[in-house]
Design an enzyme around this catalytic site. Structure first.
Site, PDB file in Angstrom:
ATOM      1  N   GLY A   1     140.626 -63.632  86.206  1.00  0.00           N
ATOM      2  CA  GLY A   1     141.569 -63.036  87.147  1.00  0.00           C
ATOM      3  C   GLY A   1     141.003 -61.806  87.802  1.00  0.00           C
TER       4      GLY A   1
ATOM      5  N   ASN B   1     133.210 -52.902  72.819  1.00  0.00           N
ATOM      6  CA  ASN B   1     133.935 -52.899  74.096  1.00  0.00           C
ATOM      7  C   ASN B   1     133.084 -53.503  75.212  1.00  0.00           C
ATOM      8  OD1 ASN B   1     136.314 -51.987  73.148  1.00  0.00           O
ATOM      9  ND2 ASN B   1     136.303 -50.036  74.191  1.00  0.00           N
TER      10      ASN B   1
ATOM     11  N   CYS C   1     139.386 -47.573  78.835  1.00  0.00           N
ATOM     12  CA  CYS C   1     138.320 -47.775  77.849  1.00  0.00           C
ATOM     13  C   CYS C   1     137.205 -48.669  78.371  1.00  0.00           C
ATOM     14  CB  CYS C   1     138.909 -48.347  76.571  1.00  0.00           C
ATOM     15  SG  CYS C   1     139.866 -47.117  75.694  1.00  0.00           S
TER      16      CYS C   1
ATOM     17  N   LEU D   1     141.818 -49.438  68.988  1.00  0.00           N
ATOM     18  CA  LEU D   1     143.253 -49.551  69.289  1.00  0.00           C
ATOM     19  C   LEU D   1     143.455 -50.066  70.705  1.00  0.00           C
ATOM     20  CD1 LEU D   1     144.294 -46.033  67.937  1.00  0.00           C
ATOM     21  CD2 LEU D   1     144.294 -48.195  66.685  1.00  0.00           C
TER      22      LEU D   1
ATOM     23  N   GLU E   1     145.825 -50.570  73.801  1.00  0.00           N
ATOM     24  CA  GLU E   1     147.092 -50.034  74.301  1.00  0.00           C
ATOM     25  C   GLU E   1     148.120 -51.156  74.294  1.00  0.00           C
ATOM     26  OE1 GLU E   1     146.857 -47.860  77.965  1.00  0.00           O
ATOM     27  OE2 GLU E   1     145.069 -46.807  77.289  1.00  0.00           O
TER      28      GLU E   1
HETATM   29  C1  UDX Z   1     140.219 -51.781  74.626  1.00  0.00           C
HETATM   30  C2  UDX Z   1     139.692 -52.498  73.372  1.00  0.00           C
HETATM   31  O1  UDX Z   1     140.194 -53.820  73.324  1.00  0.00           O
HETATM   32  C3  UDX Z   1     140.069 -51.716  72.141  1.00  0.00           C
HETATM   33  O2  UDX Z   1     139.557 -52.334  70.978  1.00  0.00           O
HETATM   34  C4  UDX Z   1     139.487 -50.333  72.314  1.00  0.00           C
HETATM   35  O3  UDX Z   1     139.474 -49.559  71.237  1.00  0.00           O
HETATM   36  C5  UDX Z   1     140.109 -49.666  73.512  1.00  0.00           C
HETATM   37  O4  UDX Z   1     139.759 -50.445  74.652  1.00  0.00           O
HETATM   38  P1  UDX Z   1     142.511 -51.612  75.918  1.00  0.00           P
HETATM   39  O5  UDX Z   1     141.823 -50.686  76.867  1.00  0.00           O
HETATM   40  O6  UDX Z   1     143.872 -51.252  75.428  1.00  0.00           O
HETATM   41  O7  UDX Z   1     141.626 -51.842  74.616  1.00  0.00           O
HETATM   42  O8  UDX Z   1     142.621 -53.009  76.666  1.00  0.00           O
HETATM   43  P2  UDX Z   1     142.194 -54.516  76.368  1.00  0.00           P
HETATM   44  O9  UDX Z   1     143.273 -55.231  75.669  1.00  0.00           O
HETATM   45  O10 UDX Z   1     140.852 -54.562  75.744  1.00  0.00           O
HETATM   46  O11 UDX Z   1     142.119 -55.071  77.871  1.00  0.00           O
HETATM   47  C6  UDX Z   1     141.184 -54.477  78.789  1.00  0.00           C
HETATM   48  C7  UDX Z   1     141.312 -55.086  80.154  1.00  0.00           C
HETATM   49  O12 UDX Z   1     140.768 -56.389  80.195  1.00  0.00           O
HETATM   50  C8  UDX Z   1     142.736 -55.221  80.724  1.00  0.00           C
HETATM   51  O13 UDX Z   1     142.712 -54.808  82.072  1.00  0.00           O
HETATM   52  C9  UDX Z   1     143.024 -56.694  80.624  1.00  0.00           C
HETATM   53  O14 UDX Z   1     143.958 -57.125  81.590  1.00  0.00           O
HETATM   54  C10 UDX Z   1     141.644 -57.275  80.861  1.00  0.00           C
HETATM   55  N1  UDX Z   1     141.461 -58.611  80.278  1.00  0.00           N
HETATM   56  C11 UDX Z   1     141.589 -58.785  78.938  1.00  0.00           C
HETATM   57  C12 UDX Z   1     141.124 -59.666  81.100  1.00  0.00           C
HETATM   58  O15 UDX Z   1     140.977 -59.518  82.319  1.00  0.00           O
HETATM   59  N2  UDX Z   1     140.917 -60.888  80.523  1.00  0.00           N
HETATM   60  C13 UDX Z   1     141.036 -61.108  79.196  1.00  0.00           C
HETATM   61  O16 UDX Z   1     140.831 -62.244  78.764  1.00  0.00           O
HETATM   62  C14 UDX Z   1     141.390 -60.016  78.373  1.00  0.00           C
END
Ligand code: UDX
Length: 482
Positions: free
Chosen positions: A277, A232, A284, A154, A156
């Site tokens: 970035g 992850n 997570c 999931l 967020e």
């Molecule tokens: C993550 C996993 O995606 C999800 O499947 C799991 O179960 C829980 O952990 P989440 O923590 O909600 O979800 O965030 P996610 O959308 O994965 O983004 C994580 C971080 O990576 C954020 O800080 C986001 O800004 C950063 N990010 C994401 C980047 O810096 N670049 C990207 O291209 C994508």
């Protein structure tokens, strides 16, 4: 099915509410009495799109309830989802004490046989320990416990949609009965996209896109646990890889956006999670990477590449501050506007958010900060009371010497950037999420810095305020240079 969910954080609340939404009878419990009281009153203590509406309707339909007494909650469910936190310990390993507590609670309080499902992210082999604790502490010898792993995927901000329209459901099981019971729990979701069962999904609330049928993957418990950490960690590797490419782009004069767009068109690579970035934050990815590295170490496997991905990520805030310093020269006494505090868009979560490191460093250097975020200002003000917070995003620009973008909220793209330009003392943008288009910003007269974008010289179309000695209130319109 009668289901108990233990732990009412992000994962537990979404799991419990969505399982009620698809027709199960769900009781959720948590050892935080205040949280339970809030939830009983229908108030969701976190920001997660669609969750409040679904929670209210399921409370009203009496499919969902919250219990302060954990023993009652344990007794009521045929299947119990463990959704408690597994925060990182000092050494990066996952702290499994909450799982252990819950296992002992179930073992002592259950009067009938249960399927105990790990939903929390745990290191491989936790299920084996869970089985041991349940059997050692079992009070009633006639009670049987079966254990399964069903990791959550999931995100967020889209957690409700992810639950109701998953791309895969992983079931780690060791016996046919557990598999059958879990298939039954997920049947409404598995069948819904094919139109066999109607589920009330947030489509009606203006939400999720139509999804293809989810893939059901049945594995061993150990594999299911590993799948979550491996997924992850791979996402973290992908982000750090993109960030290294961005650094290289800056050196050789290439554009990271162009590079990753073309890379992502290869289906073996895919376009997602290549945004360079400030790097990854949240509760997570950073902790899962650490826990996976420690698990590998304890198993005698040196996961060096993952350690490097973590190190690359930690350096992103340093690099960002360096960009700010290079542009501002002296940070002390500068007025810095910040757009975005949450670790990513569509959440109020600031746990392990890069913004925290950025703010800490700027305050230490004597900057005055004014910040805005759609959802995360309350949580941030509790940590940094000395930061000023603005009601509107463009207010952070007032008399600012620099504007920093720390979260990729899409709304920031839509700001009236001419007005922002006008309000600033010095029209400088350091974009930690590569949210804006460098050419457009430069055309507007800003000095713009992103990650891995070619440096553009400001066009002499608009005269920056510092050159004409205006105050922000005196000048309303950008001026054309002579
Ligand atoms: C993550 C996993 O995606 C999800 O499947 C799991 O179960 C829980 O952990 P989440 O923590 O909600 O979800 O965030 P996610 O959308 O994965 O983004 C994580 C971080 O990576 C954020 O800080 C986001 O800004 C950063 N990010 C994401 C980047 O810096 N670049 C990207 O291209 C994508």
């Amino acid at each position: 099915m009668r289901i108990t969910v233990i732990g009412c954080g992000y994962v537990g609340l979404v799991t419990g509410t969505c399982l009620a939404e698809v027709g199960h009878q769900v009781v959720c419990t948590d050892n935080d009495a205040e949280r339970i009281a809030t939830l009983k009153a229908g108030v969701v203590p976190i920001y997660e799109p669609h969750l409040d509406a679904l929670l209210t309707s399921n409370l009203q339909a009496k499919r969902l309830s919250f219990a302060g007494d954990a023993a009652d909650a344990v007794q009521s469910g045929e299947a119990i989802f463990i959704c408690v936190g597994t925060p990182p310990k000092e050494n990066g390993e996952a702290d499994l004490s909450a799982i252990d507590n819950v296992a002992r609670l179930i073992a002592t309080e259950a009067h009938s046989s249960k399927l105990v499902i790990e939903k929390s992210t745990v290191p491989a082999q936790t299920g084996q320990q869970l089985k041991r604790v349940l059997s050692v502490y079992r009070r009633d010898p006639s009670v049987e416990f079966r254990v399964a792993s069903n990791p959550e995927f999931l995100r967020e901000g889209t957690a409700v949609e992810d639950f109701l329209h998953p791309d895969r459901i992983v079931l780690g099981v060791e016996d046919k009965d557990s598999e059958k019971q879990l298939r039954e729990i997920y049947r409404p979701i598995l069948e819904a996209p094919r139109g066999k069962t109607k589920i009330h999904c947030p489509v009606h609330l203006g939400g999720c896109p139509p999804a293809k049928s989810p893939e059901l993957v049945v594995t061993t418990i150990n594999s299911a646990e590993l799948i979550k950490h491996a997924s992850n960690s791979f996402l973290a590797l992908k982000i750090s890889y993109a960030n290294m490419i961005a650094d290289l782009c800056e050196k050789v004069g290439a554009d990271i956006k162009e590079v990753v767009r073309a890379m992502g068109l290869d289906p073996r690579i895919g376009p997602q999670f290549l945004n360079a970035g400030l790097g990854f934050g949240g509760f997570c990815l950073p902790k899962d990477v650490q826990a996976f590295v420690r698990l590998a170490e304890r198993s005698g496997v040196n996961f060096g590449m993952l350690k490097e991905a973590e190190a690359v990520n930690k350096r992103r805030v340093d690099l960002f501050i360096e960009k700010v310093r290079q542009a501002l020269w002296v940070i002390k006494d500068k007025r810095v506007g910040i757009l975005g505090l949450a670790f990513k868009a569509n959440t109020d979560d600031i746990r392990f958010a890069p913004s925290l490191g950025v703010i800490e460093r700027l305050l230490a250097e004597g900057a005055q900060i004014c910040a805005y975020d759609q959802e995360a200002m309350d949580k941030t003000s509790a940590i940094f009371p000395q930061v000023e917070f603005c009601r509107e995003p463009d207010h952070v620009a007032r008399d600012a010497d620099a504007l920093l973008i720390l979260t990729e909220w899409p709304e920031f793209r839509q700001l009236d950037w001419k007005r922002v330009y006008d309000a600033m003392s010095r029209p400088l943008i350091v974009d930690g999420r590569n949210l804006l288009d460098p050419a457009t910003m430069t055309e507007l007269g800003f000095e713009y810095h992103g990650f891995g974008r070619p440096l553009e010289k400001p066009q002499p179309q608009l005269v920056p305020s510092v050159m004409v000695g205006r105050s922000s209130s005196a000048v309303q319109q950008p001026r054309l240079a002579t």
